[in-house]
Design a protein around this motif. Structure first.
Motif, PDB file in Angstrom:
ATOM      1  N   ALA A   1      49.574  16.044 -98.280  1.00 41.38           N
ATOM      2  CA  ALA A   1      48.921  17.344 -98.068  1.00 41.38           C
ATOM      3  C   ALA A   1      49.117  18.233 -99.307  1.00 41.38           C
ATOM      4  N   LYS A   2      49.631  19.447 -99.104  1.00 41.22           N
ATOM      5  CA  LYS A   2      49.801  20.385-100.224  1.00 41.22           C
ATOM      6  C   LYS A   2      51.128  20.200-100.972  1.00 41.22           C
ATOM      7  N   GLY A   3      51.882  19.170-100.594  1.00 42.35           N
ATOM      8  CA  GLY A   3      53.086  18.837-101.346  1.00 42.35           C
ATOM      9  C   GLY A   3      54.338  19.583-100.958  1.00 42.35           C
ATOM     10  N   PHE A   4      54.375  20.132 -99.757  1.00 45.27           N
ATOM     11  CA  PHE A   4      55.536  20.925 -99.352  1.00 45.27           C
ATOM     12  C   PHE A   4      56.819  20.093 -99.327  1.00 45.27           C
ATOM     13  N   MET A   5      56.747  18.887 -98.769  1.00 42.60           N
ATOM     14  CA  MET A   5      57.950  18.067 -98.702  1.00 42.60           C
ATOM     15  C   MET A   5      58.375  17.605-100.093  1.00 42.60           C
ATOM     16  N   LEU A   6      57.416  17.293-100.952  1.00 49.79           N
ATOM     17  CA  LEU A   6      57.755  16.915-102.319  1.00 49.79           C
ATOM     18  C   LEU A   6      58.454  18.060-103.043  1.00 49.79           C
ATOM     19  N   TYR A   7      57.963  19.260-102.828  1.00 50.98           N
ATOM     20  CA  TYR A   7      58.588  20.443-103.425  1.00 50.98           C
ATOM     21  C   TYR A   7      60.045  20.556-102.986  1.00 50.98           C
ATOM     22  N   ASP A   8      60.295  20.314-101.709  1.00 51.07           N
ATOM     23  CA  ASP A   8      61.666  20.410-101.210  1.00 51.07           C
ATOM     24  C   ASP A   8      62.534  19.274-101.731  1.00 51.07           C
TER      25      ASP A   8
ATOM     26  N   ALA B   1      47.487  22.241-103.737  1.00 53.09           N
ATOM     27  CA  ALA B   1      48.908  21.885-103.711  1.00 53.09           C
ATOM     28  C   ALA B   1      49.727  22.945-104.444  1.00 53.09           C
ATOM     29  N   MET B   2      51.001  22.986-104.135  1.00 56.60           N
ATOM     30  CA  MET B   2      51.907  23.896-104.826  1.00 56.60           C
ATOM     31  C   MET B   2      51.876  23.601-106.325  1.00 56.60           C
ATOM     32  N   GLU B   3      51.865  24.625-107.132  1.00 61.55           N
ATOM     33  CA  GLU B   3      51.703  24.468-108.572  1.00 61.55           C
ATOM     34  C   GLU B   3      52.749  23.530-109.180  1.00 61.55           C
ATOM     35  N   SER B   4      53.969  23.614-108.695  1.00 59.44           N
ATOM     36  CA  SER B   4      55.039  22.805-109.287  1.00 59.44           C
ATOM     37  C   SER B   4      54.905  21.318-108.971  1.00 59.44           C
ATOM     38  N   VAL B   5      54.132  20.962-107.952  1.00 53.74           N
ATOM     39  CA  VAL B   5      53.969  19.549-107.615  1.00 53.74           C
ATOM     40  C   VAL B   5      52.613  18.995-108.034  1.00 53.74           C
ATOM     41  N   LYS B   6      51.700  19.858-108.466  1.00 52.83           N
ATOM     42  CA  LYS B   6      50.354  19.380-108.833  1.00 52.83           C
ATOM     43  C   LYS B   6      50.357  18.244-109.856  1.00 52.83           C
TER      44      LYS B   6
END
Length: 217
Positions: free
Chosen positions: A82-89, A112-117
């Motif tokens: 999805a938008k990468g929330f779990m990857l960000y965490d 997606a969150m900028e830091s995970v794009k």
């Protein structure tokens, strides 16, 4: 291979299955299956009703870290990110860890969150763009069942193929007729949902040796 609930720290949601069932129409199903803006950030009956970061995956990520012994040298793939929330965490909890994510939704990846794009891309679970045994942990949470049965088999084989150590997937399922009825009323996007025993037989058929658990509303 183990049946283990690695999502037991994820916040519990009180689901009004009957209430939602009375409101959902075929149009809601059609919209949801497009996995676009309306699914993530539109009407709640057609999806999430607003998919925003709130940190709820942090405790789950810590559970994954501890169970699989993940370190900054580990690599993970989230299938259906999805938008990468779990990857960000994952990046917050284990600084330096190598992350990757795929999702079928162009809207989700674009938002997606900028830091995970830099680490996410549009791709289908049945054809993962990664080399054999190239990732330490492959995760897929409530995603693969959105495919047709034969495609589900292919996707699970793909998870197995690209993992060199561990894999964890969750799938829509049920133990009995009461749970099956609730699943049929709650389901919005899944094209394949089966009993727990049927899924286990499928794992054997496709040679899946990773861990697994179920989504049962």
């Amino acid at each position: 291979m183990a049946e283990i609930n690695l999502l037991n720290t994820y916040p519990n949601i009180n689901r009004d299955v009957e209430g939602r069932f009375k409101q959902i129409t075929e149009e809601h199903h059609k919209i949801a299956r497009q996995f676009g803006k309306e699914f993530f950030d539109g009407d709640r009956l057609a999806g999430y009703g607003g998919y925003k970061y709130d940190g709820r995956w942090i405790s789950v990520v810590e559970r994954f870290r501890d169970y699989y012994g993940l370190t900054p040298e580990s690599s993970i793939l989230d299938v259906g990110c999805a938008k990468g929330f779990m990857l960000y965490d994952f990046m917050r909890v284990i600084p330096g860890i190598k992350v990757a994510g795929v999702d079928i939704s162009r809207y989700a990846i674009d938002n997606a969150m900028e830091s995970v794009k830099p680490f996410v891309m549009v791709a289908n679970a049945k054809d993962l763009p990664f080399e054999d045994k190239s990732l330490d942990l492959v995760i897929s949470i409530t995603t693969i069942h959105n495919l047709l049965l034969e495609e589900c088999k292919r996707a699970i084989r793909e998870v197995q193929r690209v993992s060199r150590k561990h894999a964890f997937i969750t799938l829509d399922s049920y133990h009995n007729e009461i749970e099956r009825d609730r699943m049929e009323k709650w389901n919005l996007t899944a094209l394949t949902y089966m009993s727990v025993e049927e899924w286990k037989r499928l794992f054997t058929e496709v040679g899946y040796t990773g861990d697994y658990y179920w989504f049962i509303p």
